[in-house]
Design an enzyme around this catalytic site. Structure first.
Site, short mmCIF file in Angstrom:
data_model
loop_
_atom_site.label_atom_id
_atom_site.label_comp_id
_atom_site.label_asym_id
_atom_site.label_seq_id
_atom_site.Cartn_x
_atom_site.Cartn_y
_atom_site.Cartn_z
N GLN A 130 0.81 -1.22 0.00
CA GLN A 130 0.00 0.00 0.00
C GLN A 130 0.84 1.27 0.00
OE1 GLN A 130 -2.85 -0.54 3.14
NE2 GLN A 130 -4.52 -0.80 1.68
N ASP A 133 2.24 2.39 -3.50
CA ASP A 133 1.27 2.43 -4.60
C ASP A 133 1.14 3.85 -5.19
OD1 ASP A 133 -0.96 2.32 -6.21
OD2 ASP A 133 -2.14 1.13 -4.81
N SER A 136 -2.50 5.02 -6.20
CA SER A 136 -3.31 5.55 -5.09
C SER A 136 -2.86 6.95 -4.71
CB SER A 136 -3.20 4.66 -3.85
OG SER A 136 -3.85 3.45 -4.08
N TYR A 233 -10.28 -4.27 -8.44
CA TYR A 233 -10.56 -3.64 -9.74
C TYR A 233 -11.88 -4.10 -10.35
CZ TYR A 233 -5.75 -1.98 -9.97
OH TYR A 233 -4.58 -1.32 -9.73
P1 NAD Z 1 -9.66 2.42 -10.75
O1 NAD Z 1 -8.89 3.66 -10.95
O2 NAD Z 1 -9.24 1.19 -11.46
O3 NAD Z 1 -11.19 2.70 -11.15
C1 NAD Z 1 -11.91 3.77 -10.56
C2 NAD Z 1 -13.29 3.28 -10.18
O4 NAD Z 1 -14.10 3.13 -11.35
C3 NAD Z 1 -13.33 1.92 -9.47
O5 NAD Z 1 -13.96 2.06 -8.22
C4 NAD Z 1 -14.13 1.05 -10.42
O6 NAD Z 1 -14.91 0.08 -9.74
C5 NAD Z 1 -15.00 2.07 -11.12
N1 NAD Z 1 -15.62 1.63 -12.37
C6 NAD Z 1 -15.11 0.84 -13.35
N2 NAD Z 1 -16.01 0.65 -14.33
C7 NAD Z 1 -17.12 1.34 -13.98
C8 NAD Z 1 -18.40 1.55 -14.58
N3 NAD Z 1 -18.70 0.99 -15.74
N4 NAD Z 1 -19.30 2.31 -13.93
C9 NAD Z 1 -19.00 2.88 -12.74
N5 NAD Z 1 -17.82 2.74 -12.11
C10 NAD Z 1 -16.89 1.98 -12.72
O7 NAD Z 1 -9.81 2.10 -9.20
P2 NAD Z 1 -8.80 2.51 -8.03
O8 NAD Z 1 -8.99 3.91 -7.64
O9 NAD Z 1 -7.47 2.10 -8.44
O10 NAD Z 1 -9.33 1.64 -6.80
C11 NAD Z 1 -9.92 0.38 -6.92
C12 NAD Z 1 -9.96 -0.33 -5.55
O11 NAD Z 1 -8.68 -0.79 -5.17
C13 NAD Z 1 -10.48 0.47 -4.41
O12 NAD Z 1 -11.40 -0.31 -3.68
C14 NAD Z 1 -9.29 0.73 -3.56
O13 NAD Z 1 -9.60 0.88 -2.20
C15 NAD Z 1 -8.48 -0.51 -3.81
N6 NAD Z 1 -7.06 -0.28 -3.54
C16 NAD Z 1 -6.36 -1.20 -2.78
C17 NAD Z 1 -5.00 -1.00 -2.52
C18 NAD Z 1 -4.21 -1.97 -1.69
O14 NAD Z 1 -4.78 -2.78 -1.01
N7 NAD Z 1 -2.88 -1.92 -1.76
C19 NAD Z 1 -4.36 0.08 -3.08
C20 NAD Z 1 -5.08 0.97 -3.86
C21 NAD Z 1 -6.44 0.77 -4.08
#
Ligand code: NAD
Length: 379
Positions: A130, A133, A136, A233
């Site tokens: 985390q 990243d 993020s 994702y």
């Molecule tokens: P992302 O940038 O890939 O996508 C942004 C958002 O768009 C996501 O929430 C996705 O579900 C949404 N999306 C995709 N298609 C869609 C659609 N057709 N309609 C509406 N929404 C849609 O996502 P992100 O910001 O990288 O984060 C994704 C997840 O990963 C989050 O839950 C975050 O908490 C998690 N995360 C975990 C870690 C970790 O554990 N190391 C680090 C970063 C993020």
């Protein structure tokens, strides 16, 4: 004892890029690990870090050629042109946001140059990673800036105001895509006093939206993605889901003043969430900021890096918003790189040691020993 690892920090050359991959704090920490750091002159200026500040932290300042000479590790924000990396040692690590899927030729170039290219945006989403990243850390700032930009372009106020001359109603903000950027957009819009609603395909986001004081707007009649989705994702949705989503958005969007879209699907073009016809139903003077613009856009007619007006609605094709907060963005990016390298640092070797079977290494390593080794790039 092994010779100290030499780290080179490059000045970014991409247009509009103001960030830098190290800050004085991380330079000091690398030196404390036994490394030597050479920073290309002027590398920090866009992020308000002077050469003198890097020098005070213990770095040497040099032109690119000298900074790269004998370098074991090269730190960059964006993937540099392979031709600009002459002088680095064979086997040197190149660490940054290398954009492997869109820069295949450059990645082949890194392999040919004998570099070990590590794409930080492919960091696996696991707890241990985390703090490393970059997606993020940079998306969080982009989500904030998208709302601030929208507010600046909107000819009205965000909060409700009761004045002697009458009441101003609160702006209605709709956030589509509730990942890292979307969550920060919701929080920022709430702080500015807007009435906020949000949607996503992953069911786990519903509670997150509510906990930020916003209203979830979800497709109910067709199942979306259960929980967090694979690795956090989203994937491509079924046609049935897309139709239900389009209907939901049509009903909701006509009442919105500001829309922030952030929806991304890794390795694919961004999903189309707003059609031109839907845009035309929004009140004149509305503002839409599309954070997915560079991945093809969530909004029809949006142009990456440009602001267009369609049907009286301002559509911002946001591009590299994190760079517009270069000081904070650089600090977080630089710490992500430090957290990664220090986690693998071997005290005896005075260098990072990256085991082939480590989940993080497997995720981000693109090239090694003159070859492409990433499964994602090979397949
Ligand atoms: P992302 O940038 O890939 O996508 C942004 C958002 O768009 C996501 O929430 C996705 O579900 C949404 N999306 C995709 N298609 C869609 C659609 N057709 N309609 C509406 N929404 C849609 O996502 P992100 O910001 O990288 O984060 C994704 C997840 O990963 C989050 O839950 C975050 O908490 C998690 N995360 C975990 C870690 C970790 O554990 N190391 C680090 C970063 C993020």
């Amino acid at each position: 004892m092994a010779a100290p690892t030499r780290i080179a920090v490059l000045k970014e050359s991409a247009k509009g890029e103001a960030r830098v991959a190290a800050i004085p704090e991380t330079v000091k920490k690398f030196i404390a690990l036994g490394a030597e750091v050479a920073v290309e002159s002027g590398a920090g200026l866009g992020a308000a870090v002077s050469d003198a500040q890097f020098e005070a932290a213990g770095a040497t300042i040099a032109p690119r050629k000298n900074a790269l000479e004998g370098a074991d590790i090269i730190l960059a924000v964006n993937g540099p042109d392979p031709a600009d990396l002459a002088g680095a040692k064979a086997g040197a690590l190149l660490v940054g946001a290398l954009d492997p899927l869109r820069r295949r030729e450059a990645i082949d170039g890194y392999a040919a140059a004998g570099l070990e290219a590590l794409a930080m945006e492919w960091m696996p989403r696991i707890t241990r990673a985390q703090s490393m990243d970059i997606l993020s850390s940079q998306s969080n700032l982009a989500g904030y800036k998208a709302v601030v930009d929208a507010a600046a372009r909107y000819g009205r106020a965000f909060p409700m105001m009761m004045t002697a001359a009458g009441t101003i109603s609160a702006a209605k903000v709709f956030v589509m895509g509730v990942g890292v950027a979307g969550l920060q957009a919701i929080a920022t819009a709430r702080r500015l006093g807007a009435q906020v609603s949000a949607t996503d395909v992953r069911s786990a986001t519903k509670e997150q939206i509510q906990s930020l004081g916003a209203k979830p707007v979800f497709v109910e009649n067709v199942v979306g993605i259960e929980g967090e989705g694979a690795g956090g994702y989203a994937g491509e949705m079924s046609d049935e889901y897309k139709a239900a989503q389009a209907e939901l958005v049509s009903a909701h969007i006509a009442k919105q003043d500001i829309v922030i879209t952030t929806a991304l699907i890794p390795g694919r073009p961004a999903p189309r969430l707003i059609s031109d016809a839907q845009l035309a139903t929004m009140p004149p003077g509305s503002v839409v900021v599309d954070l997915a613009a560079e991945a093809g856009g969530n909004v029809e007619g949006c142009v990456a890096g440009e602001v267009v007006v369609r049907h009286g609605v301002t559509v911002v094709g946001a591009s590299n918003l994190a760079a517009s907060l270069a000081t904070d963005a650089s600090a977080l990016f630089a710490r992500n790189l430090y957290n990664f390298l220090s986690a693998f640092w071997d005290k005896e070797e005075r260098a990072p040691v990256l085991p082939d079977d480590d989940e993080i290494v497997k995720g981000i390593r693109l090239t090694k020993g003159g070859r492409i080794v990433s499964e994602r790039l090979a397949g």
